[in-house]
Design a protein around this motif. Structure first.
Motif, PDB file in Angstrom:
ATOM      1  N   LYS A  24       9.735  -1.250   1.163  1.00  0.00           N
ATOM      2  CA  LYS A  24       9.232  -2.123   0.093  1.00  0.00           C
ATOM      3  C   LYS A  24       7.825  -2.683   0.357  1.00  0.00           C
ATOM      4  O   LYS A  24       7.107  -2.999  -0.583  1.00  0.00           O
ATOM      5  CB  LYS A  24      10.233  -3.223  -0.255  1.00  0.00           C
ATOM      6  CG  LYS A  24      10.423  -4.279   0.800  1.00  0.00           C
ATOM      7  CD  LYS A  24      11.357  -5.354   0.255  1.00  0.00           C
ATOM      8  CE  LYS A  24      11.478  -6.548   1.178  1.00  0.00           C
ATOM      9  NZ  LYS A  24      11.788  -6.219   2.573  1.00  0.00           N
ATOM     10  N   ASN A  25       7.403  -2.768   1.612  1.00  0.00           N
ATOM     11  CA  ASN A  25       6.042  -3.252   1.898  1.00  0.00           C
ATOM     12  C   ASN A  25       4.983  -2.182   1.723  1.00  0.00           C
ATOM     13  O   ASN A  25       3.796  -2.470   1.762  1.00  0.00           O
ATOM     14  CB  ASN A  25       5.951  -3.773   3.333  1.00  0.00           C
ATOM     15  CG  ASN A  25       6.715  -5.059   3.500  1.00  0.00           C
ATOM     16  OD1 ASN A  25       6.941  -5.772   2.521  1.00  0.00           O
ATOM     17  ND2 ASN A  25       7.133  -5.332   4.718  1.00  0.00           N
ATOM     18  N   GLY A  26       5.421  -0.957   1.594  1.00  0.00           N
ATOM     19  CA  GLY A  26       4.465   0.142   1.436  1.00  0.00           C
ATOM     20  C   GLY A  26       4.684   1.222   2.473  1.00  0.00           C
ATOM     21  O   GLY A  26       5.454   1.037   3.419  1.00  0.00           O
ATOM     22  N   ILE A  29       7.699   3.039  -8.424  1.00  0.00           N
ATOM     23  CA  ILE A  29       6.725   2.836  -7.343  1.00  0.00           C
ATOM     24  C   ILE A  29       5.410   3.479  -7.774  1.00  0.00           C
ATOM     25  O   ILE A  29       5.395   4.622  -8.235  1.00  0.00           O
ATOM     26  CB  ILE A  29       7.205   3.494  -6.027  1.00  0.00           C
ATOM     27  CG1 ILE A  29       8.511   2.841  -5.554  1.00  0.00           C
ATOM     28  CG2 ILE A  29       6.131   3.396  -4.947  1.00  0.00           C
ATOM     29  CD1 ILE A  29       9.164   3.550  -4.372  1.00  0.00           C
ATOM     30  N   ALA A  33      -5.675  -1.765  -2.970  1.00  0.00           N
ATOM     31  CA  ALA A  33      -4.457  -1.593  -2.165  1.00  0.00           C
ATOM     32  C   ALA A  33      -4.437  -2.560  -0.980  1.00  0.00           C
ATOM     33  O   ALA A  33      -3.381  -2.859  -0.437  1.00  0.00           O
ATOM     34  CB  ALA A  33      -4.358  -0.153  -1.661  1.00  0.00           C
ATOM     35  N   MET A  44       0.837  -1.192   0.000  1.00  0.00           N
ATOM     36  CA  MET A  44       0.000   0.000   0.000  1.00  0.00           C
ATOM     37  C   MET A  44       0.877   1.249   0.000  1.00  0.00           C
ATOM     38  O   MET A  44       1.803   1.350   0.800  1.00  0.00           O
ATOM     39  CB  MET A  44      -0.867  -0.019   1.262  1.00  0.00           C
ATOM     40  CG  MET A  44      -1.725   1.205   1.404  1.00  0.00           C
ATOM     41  SD  MET A  44      -2.247   1.464   3.094  1.00  0.00           S
ATOM     42  CE  MET A  44      -2.836  -0.128   3.569  1.00  0.00           C
ATOM     43  N   ARG A  45       0.604   2.123  -0.932  1.00  0.00           N
ATOM     44  CA  ARG A  45       1.335   3.402  -0.969  1.00  0.00           C
ATOM     45  C   ARG A  45       0.304   4.512  -0.995  1.00  0.00           C
ATOM     46  O   ARG A  45      -0.439   4.661  -1.958  1.00  0.00           O
ATOM     47  CB  ARG A  45       2.234   3.488  -2.202  1.00  0.00           C
ATOM     48  CG  ARG A  45       3.518   2.775  -2.001  1.00  0.00           C
ATOM     49  CD  ARG A  45       3.811   1.834  -3.130  1.00  0.00           C
ATOM     50  NE  ARG A  45       4.816   0.872  -2.736  1.00  0.00           N
ATOM     51  CZ  ARG A  45       4.790  -0.395  -3.093  1.00  0.00           C
ATOM     52  NH1 ARG A  45       3.807  -0.846  -3.821  1.00  0.00           N
ATOM     53  NH2 ARG A  45       5.738  -1.214  -2.709  1.00  0.00           N
ATOM     54  N   ASP A  96      -1.014   4.305  -4.683  1.00  0.00           N
ATOM     55  CA  ASP A  96      -2.362   3.743  -4.748  1.00  0.00           C
ATOM     56  C   ASP A  96      -3.433   4.818  -4.656  1.00  0.00           C
ATOM     57  O   ASP A  96      -4.398   4.800  -5.408  1.00  0.00           O
ATOM     58  CB  ASP A  96      -2.570   2.729  -3.610  1.00  0.00           C
ATOM     59  CG  ASP A  96      -1.751   1.480  -3.826  1.00  0.00           C
ATOM     60  OD1 ASP A  96      -1.871   0.891  -4.908  1.00  0.00           O
ATOM     61  OD2 ASP A  96      -0.978   1.110  -2.926  1.00  0.00           O
ATOM     62  N   ILE A 122       2.984  -1.407   7.673  1.00  0.00           N
ATOM     63  CA  ILE A 122       3.707  -0.558   6.729  1.00  0.00           C
ATOM     64  C   ILE A 122       4.302   0.629   7.486  1.00  0.00           C
ATOM     65  O   ILE A 122       4.059   0.780   8.677  1.00  0.00           O
ATOM     66  CB  ILE A 122       2.799  -0.073   5.579  1.00  0.00           C
ATOM     67  CG1 ILE A 122       1.528   0.537   6.176  1.00  0.00           C
ATOM     68  CG2 ILE A 122       2.479  -1.191   4.626  1.00  0.00           C
ATOM     69  CD1 ILE A 122       0.674   1.229   5.171  1.00  0.00           C
ATOM     70  N   TYR A 136      -1.360  -3.068   8.958  1.00  0.00           N
ATOM     71  CA  TYR A 136      -0.678  -3.614   7.783  1.00  0.00           C
ATOM     72  C   TYR A 136       0.848  -3.672   7.902  1.00  0.00           C
ATOM     73  O   TYR A 136       1.512  -4.126   6.968  1.00  0.00           O
ATOM     74  CB  TYR A 136      -1.062  -2.798   6.532  1.00  0.00           C
ATOM     75  CG  TYR A 136      -2.537  -2.870   6.260  1.00  0.00           C
ATOM     76  CD1 TYR A 136      -3.113  -4.048   5.775  1.00  0.00           C
ATOM     77  CD2 TYR A 136      -3.373  -1.788   6.512  1.00  0.00           C
ATOM     78  CE1 TYR A 136      -4.475  -4.129   5.553  1.00  0.00           C
ATOM     79  CE2 TYR A 136      -4.734  -1.868   6.287  1.00  0.00           C
ATOM     80  CZ  TYR A 136      -5.277  -3.036   5.807  1.00  0.00           C
ATOM     81  OH  TYR A 136      -6.624  -3.132   5.598  1.00  0.00           O
TER      82      TYR A 136
END
Ligand code: AMP
Length: 288
Positions: free
Chosen positions: A78-80, A105, A196, A1-2, A108, A26, A24
């Protein structure tokens, strides 16, 4: 998730970001927190930022862009991530676009927490009281005088981002006057509608299917037309923060509020596509 969380001071960005971080795993990137750490450590950036922050003005773009650029290169990204308090100006948003493009990248969504300005002072006062009760050091910029300067900066420098991301079909707006829990639910719904997060992780499966059907609608020019209706049907929605954006209250949130290129899964994805087609058809019919 970004994700980017957008909203004035006291809108609840930090609170919501924390909830997403816990759920999550993140990373929350708060430029305000990073700058406060730099001030406390008396680094060159901190020394430069200290007085500016105390006055409620914005730190120069190149400083915050540099901080974020370095941070995005760290392996834990890297996971968001959730950007909280960045970008705050159009040049920062443009720089972020470039950085993300270079690093391959994809963003979202940008979620705007829209709040009634008159509630912000109360919220910040509550935050100060809670921090004091916990024995924490209170931020020097959490005073009524500095808050009004920070709000003025938000209006003139940050609000144009609503239009910026709306044009890029990334913006979803949530009524930040709802309870913390309701705002969190809206955010999860939007995140699941854009793919996401897994819909099931956001809300119970049946609700998620219904929500995805109703939520998955592009945020862009077509929606801006239908957005008028959303404003009318959101009785508790906050005072508009800018002309360009539409309002997503609890009810209106189901009608709008998710970026265009969703990647929903299974039935939710199909339903989302159907809704998008319907919305596009309606918009076309209206326009013609
Ligand atoms: P915040 O914790 O997000 O309310 O930020 C506190 C202060 O840090 C702001 O009032 C600004 O002075 C500075 N700051 C944080 N993020 C940014 C940014 N993206 N651009 C410029 N200044 C920032």
């Amino acid at each position: 998730m970004r994700l980017i969380l957008l909203g004035p001071p006291g809108a609840g960005k930090g609170t919501q970001a924390q909830r997403l971080v816990q759920k999550y795993g993140i990373v929350q990137l708060s430029t305000g927190e990073m700058l406060r750490a730099a001030v406390a450590a008396e680094t060159p950036v901190g020394l430069q930022a200290k007085d500016i922050m105390a006055s409620g003005a914005l730190v120069p773009d190149e400083i915050v862009i540099g901080i974020i650029s370095d941070r995005l290169d760290q392996p834990d990204m890297k996971n968001g991530f959730i950007l909280d308090g960045f970008p705050r100006t159009v040049p920062q948003a443009a720089a972020l676009d470039e950085l993300l493009k270079k690093k391959h990248i994809r963003l979202d969504a940008v979620i705007e927490l829209r709040v009634n300005e008159s509630a912000l002072l109360d919220r910040v006062e509550t935050r100060v009281a809670e921090m004091r009760a916990r024995g924490e050091e209170v931020r020097i910029d959490d005073t009524p005088e500095v808050l009004s300067k920070r709000l003025a900066s938000y209006r003139s420098m940050t609000e144009p981002l609503i239009h910026y991301y709306s044009e890029r079909r990334k913006l979803a707006t949530v009524d930040g006057m709802m309870t913390i829990e309701q705002v969190t639910r809206e955010i999860y719904r939007i995140l699941s509608a854009v793919g996401a997060v897994e819909p099931r992780a956001a809300v119970p499966a049946r609700k998620a299917r219904g929500a995805a059907r109703k939520t998955a609608r592009p945020v862009g020019k077509k929606v801006a037309k239908t957005g008028k209706k959303a404003v009318k049907t959101a009785p508790k929605a906050a005072k508009p923060a800018s002309k360009g954006a539409k309002k997503v209250g609890k009810k209106a949130g189901r009608k709008a509020g998710s970026p265009a290129k969703g990647r929903g899964t299974g039935k939710a994805k199909k339903a989302a596509k159907k809704t998008v087609r319907k919305a596009a058809k309606k918009g076309h019919e209206k326009a013609s």
